[in-house]
Enzyme design. Structure first.
Site, PDB file in Angstrom:
ATOM      1  N   ALA A  33       0.866  -1.189   0.000  1.00 20.98           N
ATOM      2  CA  ALA A  33       0.000   0.000   0.000  1.00 20.98           C
ATOM      3  C   ALA A  33       0.899   1.235   0.000  1.00 20.98           C
ATOM      4  O   ALA A  33       0.765   2.129   0.843  1.00 20.98           O
ATOM      5  CB  ALA A  33      -0.972  -0.013   1.193  1.00 20.98           C
ATOM      6  N   HIS A  38       6.888   5.823   1.636  1.00 20.78           N
ATOM      7  CA  HIS A  38       7.724   4.688   1.224  1.00 20.78           C
ATOM      8  C   HIS A  38       8.659   5.092   0.088  1.00 20.78           C
ATOM      9  O   HIS A  38       9.823   4.699   0.056  1.00 20.78           O
ATOM     10  CB  HIS A  38       6.842   3.545   0.712  1.00 20.78           C
ATOM     11  CG  HIS A  38       5.923   2.955   1.720  1.00 20.78           C
ATOM     12  ND1 HIS A  38       4.547   3.097   1.673  1.00 20.78           N
ATOM     13  CD2 HIS A  38       6.187   2.209   2.827  1.00 20.78           C
ATOM     14  CE1 HIS A  38       4.007   2.457   2.698  1.00 20.78           C
ATOM     15  NE2 HIS A  38       4.969   1.918   3.409  1.00 20.78           N
ATOM     16  N   ARG A 150      10.731   7.277  10.006  1.00 17.53           N
ATOM     17  CA  ARG A 150      10.734   7.619  11.440  1.00 17.53           C
ATOM     18  C   ARG A 150       9.326   7.789  11.997  1.00 17.53           C
ATOM     19  O   ARG A 150       9.177   8.093  13.176  1.00 17.53           O
ATOM     20  CB  ARG A 150      11.551   8.900  11.680  1.00 17.53           C
ATOM     21  CG  ARG A 150      13.043   8.686  11.505  1.00 17.53           C
ATOM     22  CD  ARG A 150      13.863   9.678  12.312  1.00 17.53           C
ATOM     23  NE  ARG A 150      13.613  11.045  11.944  1.00 17.53           N
ATOM     24  CZ  ARG A 150      14.381  11.792  11.145  1.00 17.53           C
ATOM     25  NH1 ARG A 150      15.468  11.270  10.610  1.00 17.53           N
ATOM     26  NH2 ARG A 150      14.067  13.036  10.890  1.00 17.53           N
ATOM     27  N   GLN A 155      10.292   1.572  16.152  1.00 17.73           N
ATOM     28  CA  GLN A 155      10.710   0.475  15.259  1.00 17.73           C
ATOM     29  C   GLN A 155      12.101   0.752  14.696  1.00 17.73           C
ATOM     30  O   GLN A 155      12.958  -0.131  14.636  1.00 17.73           O
ATOM     31  CB  GLN A 155       9.694   0.314  14.128  1.00 17.73           C
ATOM     32  CG  GLN A 155      10.170  -0.619  13.019  1.00 17.73           C
ATOM     33  CD  GLN A 155       9.131  -0.854  11.962  1.00 17.73           C
ATOM     34  OE1 GLN A 155       8.258  -1.695  12.131  1.00 17.73           O
ATOM     35  NE2 GLN A 155       9.189  -0.133  10.850  1.00 17.73           N
ATOM     36  N   MET A 186       1.874  10.453   6.721  1.00 18.42           N
ATOM     37  CA  MET A 186       1.398   9.444   5.760  1.00 18.42           C
ATOM     38  C   MET A 186       1.518   8.053   6.363  1.00 18.42           C
ATOM     39  O   MET A 186       2.520   7.722   6.997  1.00 18.42           O
ATOM     40  CB  MET A 186       2.213   9.525   4.475  1.00 18.42           C
ATOM     41  CG  MET A 186       1.840  10.716   3.647  1.00 18.42           C
ATOM     42  SD  MET A 186       2.544  10.610   1.995  1.00 18.42           S
ATOM     43  CE  MET A 186       2.045  12.240   1.407  1.00 18.42           C
ATOM     44  N   ARG A 189      -2.435   3.038   6.924  1.00 16.06           N
ATOM     45  CA  ARG A 189      -3.652   2.903   7.747  1.00 16.06           C
ATOM     46  C   ARG A 189      -4.562   4.127   7.636  1.00 16.06           C
ATOM     47  O   ARG A 189      -5.714   4.065   8.063  1.00 16.06           O
ATOM     48  CB  ARG A 189      -3.287   2.631   9.204  1.00 16.06           C
ATOM     49  CG  ARG A 189      -2.697   1.252   9.412  1.00 16.06           C
ATOM     50  CD  ARG A 189      -2.529   0.904  10.881  1.00 16.06           C
ATOM     51  NE  ARG A 189      -2.260  -0.506  11.071  1.00 16.06           N
ATOM     52  CZ  ARG A 189      -1.051  -1.062  11.224  1.00 16.06           C
ATOM     53  NH1 ARG A 189       0.034  -0.300  11.204  1.00 16.06           N
ATOM     54  NH2 ARG A 189      -0.920  -2.362  11.386  1.00 16.06           N
TER      55      ARG A 189
HETATM   56  O1  PAF Z   1       7.195  -0.668   8.898  1.00 15.38           O
HETATM   57  C1  PAF Z   1       6.700  -1.644   8.286  1.00 15.38           C
HETATM   58  O2  PAF Z   1       6.011  -1.506   7.276  1.00 15.38           O
HETATM   59  C2  PAF Z   1       6.949  -3.046   8.807  1.00 15.38           C
HETATM   60  O3  PAF Z   1       6.961  -3.081  10.183  1.00 15.38           O
HETATM   61  C3  PAF Z   1       8.223  -3.689   8.228  1.00 15.38           C
HETATM   62  C4  PAF Z   1       9.475  -2.954   8.677  1.00 15.38           C
HETATM   63  C5  PAF Z   1       8.151  -3.728   6.719  1.00 15.38           C
HETATM   64  C6  PAF Z   1       8.359  -5.146   8.722  1.00 15.38           C
HETATM   65  O4  PAF Z   1       7.281  -5.915   8.319  1.00 15.38           O
END
Ligand code: PAF
Length: 286
Positions: A33, A38, A150, A155, A186, A189
């Site tokens: 998505a 990204h 970020r 994560q 962005m 979800r």
């Molecule tokens: O941030 C994400 O989209 C996910 O947590 C990742 C890093 C692709 C791992 O599935």
């Protein structure tokens, strides 16, 4: 030309070939998505020296808890591949679940202290799923550099820690949050929000902006900064999981007076949707 592979063996062969040609491989792990956030990661891997870029698209079941949105998470592979083509991505890896987790799978990677609070406390199995799948991707692709947004600040710190602790030869980049014109971070979800919720969703960034403005004006009292970040979210969201000022590297909660490198982390629910956002006070553009 963007190749699309679905099987782990095909991925490994394609990546072996990339590395054999002396390429510096960049990896952008995603759950698909795809949006501009990204795509900014693809650019970031190139800026960090990648000459070939691999994007993985995999909605990873092991990072979703019971009752979370695994089933409804948007799956838009065709559009994702098209966007990757437009950006000159070399390879898209989109495995099936049993390709990533064949029968009998029982090995996991866990980072301890950095996962204990915030997302880790509210989603107890989440980070174990993330660190395990990202380790598998690092092993298969062998990237020199991997980029993460970020928006998922914790994560990023967890994956940075994992790579450091396990001597993974990869640079783990944490890239700036990409925002909509009204400031909403962005996120795939955001598609879940109806029109009314979409308007209310900007309360998070309003809170972050208020805390950031106060911090730039010299406010250092943690309780005051947290109260400023909290007020709009309390008014417009249905439930808050956490709003906290933490050390930008350690993620340790600040008490009393905030130092000079701190982040406000926020997670809250709007109807059925859970949103997260954050700001590094005095440093991020909001
Ligand atoms: O941030 C994400 O989209 C996910 O947590 C990742 C890093 C692709 C791992 O599935």
């Amino acid at each position: 030309m963007t190749d699309v592979v679905h099987e782990p063996r095909a991925l490994r062969e394609a990546c072996d070939q990339l590395r054999a040609s002396d390429a510096r491989v960049g990896l952008v792990p995603t759950m698909g998505a795809l949006h501009d956030g990204h795509l900014s990661l693809v650019a970031a891997t190139r800026e960090a020296g990648a000459t070939r870029v691999v994007v993985s698209v995999f909605v990873n079941p092991t990072q979703f808890g019971e009752g979370e949105d695994f089933d409804k998470y948007p799956r838009t592979l065709e559009q994702d591949v098209e966007l990757c083509r437009e950006r000159g991505v070399d390879l898209v890896y989109a495995p099936p679940v049993d390709g990533m987790y064949p029968e009998g799978f029982e090995t996991h990677v866990e980072v301890e202290r950095t996962t204990a609070r915030f997302e880790g406390a509210h989603r107890p199995t989440h980070f174990r799923g993330v660190t395990t799948v990202v380790t598998k991707l690092f092993n298969a692709v062998g990237p020199c550099v991997a980029a993460f947004g970020r928006k998922d600040y914790q994560q990023w710190r967890v994956l940075w820690r994992m790579a450091r602790d396990l001597d993974m030869p990869v640079e783990v980049l944490g890239c700036p949050i990409v925002r909509e014109p009204d400031g909403l971070a962005m996120s795939s979800r955001n598609r879940y929000l109806d029109a009314g919720e979409r308007q209310r969703a900007t309360a998070i960034v309003q809170g972050l902006r208020a805390a950031d403005a106060a911090y730039r004006d010299g406010e250092r009292e943690v309780a005051r900064l947290e109260a400023l970040a909290r007020a709009p979210v309390q008014a417009d969201f249905d439930r808050i999981d956490y709003i906290a000022v933490v050390g930008a590297e350690s993620l340790e909660p600040c008490t009393g007076t905030a130092g000079d490198d701190v982040v406000v982390l926020c997670a809250a629910h709007l109807g059925q949707t859970r949103l997260i956002d954050n700001a590094r006070l005095g440093r991020d553009r909001l």
